[in-house]
Design an enzyme around this catalytic site. Sequence first.
Site, PDB file in Angstrom:
ATOM      1  N   THR A  16       1.078  -0.791  -0.336  1.00  0.00           N
ATOM      2  CA  THR A  16      -0.111   0.398   0.303  1.00  0.00           C
ATOM      3  C   THR A  16       0.911   0.888   0.318  1.00  0.00           C
ATOM      4  O   THR A  16       0.848   1.689  -1.057  1.00  0.00           O
ATOM      5  CB  THR A  16      -0.600  -0.655   1.626  1.00  0.00           C
ATOM      6  OG1 THR A  16      -1.762  -1.339   0.962  1.00  0.00           O
ATOM      7  CG2 THR A  16      -1.746   1.059   1.289  1.00  0.00           C
ATOM      8  N   GLY A 129       1.654   7.384  10.113  1.00  0.00           N
ATOM      9  CA  GLY A 129       1.202   8.074   8.516  1.00  0.00           C
ATOM     10  C   GLY A 129       1.941   9.441   8.552  1.00  0.00           C
ATOM     11  O   GLY A 129       3.017   9.736   8.132  1.00  0.00           O
ATOM     12  N   GLY A 182     -11.661  -4.487   4.603  1.00  0.00           N
ATOM     13  CA  GLY A 182      -9.888  -4.379   5.033  1.00  0.00           C
ATOM     14  C   GLY A 182      -9.389  -3.278   5.438  1.00  0.00           C
ATOM     15  O   GLY A 182      -8.270  -2.989   5.774  1.00  0.00           O
ATOM     16  N   LYS A 200       5.038   2.914  18.286  1.00  0.00           N
ATOM     17  CA  LYS A 200       4.600   4.309  17.592  1.00  0.00           C
ATOM     18  C   LYS A 200       5.479   5.364  18.921  1.00  0.00           C
ATOM     19  O   LYS A 200       5.693   6.462  18.835  1.00  0.00           O
ATOM     20  CB  LYS A 200       3.421   5.054  17.686  1.00  0.00           C
ATOM     21  CG  LYS A 200       3.145   3.911  15.613  1.00  0.00           C
ATOM     22  CD  LYS A 200       2.135   3.990  14.985  1.00  0.00           C
ATOM     23  CE  LYS A 200       2.210   3.494  13.949  1.00  0.00           C
ATOM     24  NZ  LYS A 200       0.901   3.321  13.618  1.00  0.00           N
TER      25      LYS A 200
HETATM   26  N1  HSE Z   1      -1.922  -0.429  11.646  1.00  0.00           N
HETATM   27  C1  HSE Z   1      -1.738   1.016  11.637  1.00  0.00           C
HETATM   28  C2  HSE Z   1      -3.523   1.041  11.860  1.00  0.00           C
HETATM   29  C3  HSE Z   1      -1.517   1.309  10.662  1.00  0.00           C
HETATM   30  O1  HSE Z   1      -4.593   0.865  12.364  1.00  0.00           O
HETATM   31  O2  HSE Z   1      -2.898   2.538  12.278  1.00  0.00           O
HETATM   32  C4  HSE Z   1       0.060   1.030  10.177  1.00  0.00           C
HETATM   33  O3  HSE Z   1       1.282   1.647  11.210  1.00  0.00           O
END
Ligand code: HSE
Length: 428
Positions: A16, A129, A182, A200
């Site tokens: 992605t 992100g 998804g 994080k």
């Molecule tokens: N899987 C993470 C989320 C995104 O659901 O925020 C990638 O770190």
Amino acid sequence: MENNKKIKIGLIGLGTVGSGVFKTLGGFDHVEIVKIAVKNKNKKRDIENLDEGIITDNPYEIVNDPSIDIVVELIGGIEPAFDLIKTAISNGKHIVTANKELLAKHGEELFRHAEAHNRVVLYEAAVAGGIPIITPVKTILAGNNITKIEAILNGTTNYILTKMDVEGASYEDVLKEAQKLGYAEADPTSDVEGYDSAYKIAILSSISFKKRINIDNVYKEGISKIKAQDIKAANDLGYKIKLVALAQIDKDEKVDVRVHPMLVSKDSILAHIDYVKNAIKLEGYPVGSIALSGAGAGEFPTASSVIGDILGIADELGTTDYLLPMMRCKHKESAQMINIMDTVNKYYLSINAKNEKGVIGKIGAICAENNISLASIVQRGVEENNTADIAVITEMALERDVRKTIDMLEADESINTVASLIRVQTDK
Ligand code: HSE
């Protein structure tokens, strides 16, 4: 290196985020993706202008390619990513990565290796992100004494909690639906049990407090035990339930980093962050309290952070022998971390008890015996089996005392179970 030479990029991973990077980097003439490593070369990919000739299934062709300047690692996980990045650095390449797990677990070794080779590792995409937070903390906020971060760093769990809230649905039902759409992985453990958020917040607190954070000392609880009735009770009491990543440092420089569900006041910033959005609220001196929110995952938002890092390196290559000094890792000291048992919080408890006289009095007495003062106690109805659900909110209390209280409550013959313990936000 001459300034007018195209900077050559090797991309490892075309999922992605990798696809988003490929699609958006094409608009910049001074950088060029010259090789892309994928797991399966035969997979059908619907990406415009993708030259199959630059695709390999051997990522070592990228890290060992002398013509490549910057390696972009977007496969995640520890191996082979760790070895690939170390090899790339040894071969003189700069690194852009979104790999939160690798940075949280092996950041120290990685950054030491990078410094020894005078190379930079940038990772804006690893935390939240598309929200810029690593670069601001390292650069424009560098003069601040950051003391607290309260954040929603996982879109999947925020989506599930929002849906549970809006639809009154159970965790299990919403998870299933999210997997179908998804939004959640087939194996959702990393997201729903708080690992992703823990990586994080470990990274973010490390750069904010300028100390190494041992990921093993980051306390985490996920959302899989949150019940529809907790969300309803929270709403009635003026709160939303969010999976919060919290990091704070006290005046003795002791650091408290954790991830767990939290009742956040409905008029707080975090209460308004819904579905897959992320947000970070940060307190520091002299900046005060600031908040950033936006897409914490997804093809283009995350690509925005990756290409920002790529261009940051590309624009300096050839202009200096020591790139991006503010973006480097300079802290060496390990944080002294507080155990969850020694933290002080407000708590919500959901207690199921026999529907008989004196039960609420008993709960109050057991709490008092353990130094816990109650802010509110509400009986929320009687079940068919003549048991009562009771919601309690405490004043500030020591976690150790609360755990002992739960044991004592559960040992009492009038009380069936303490079904939930959720910490409560103390400031907005
Ligand atoms: N899987 C993470 C989320 C995104 O659901 O925020 C990638 O770190």
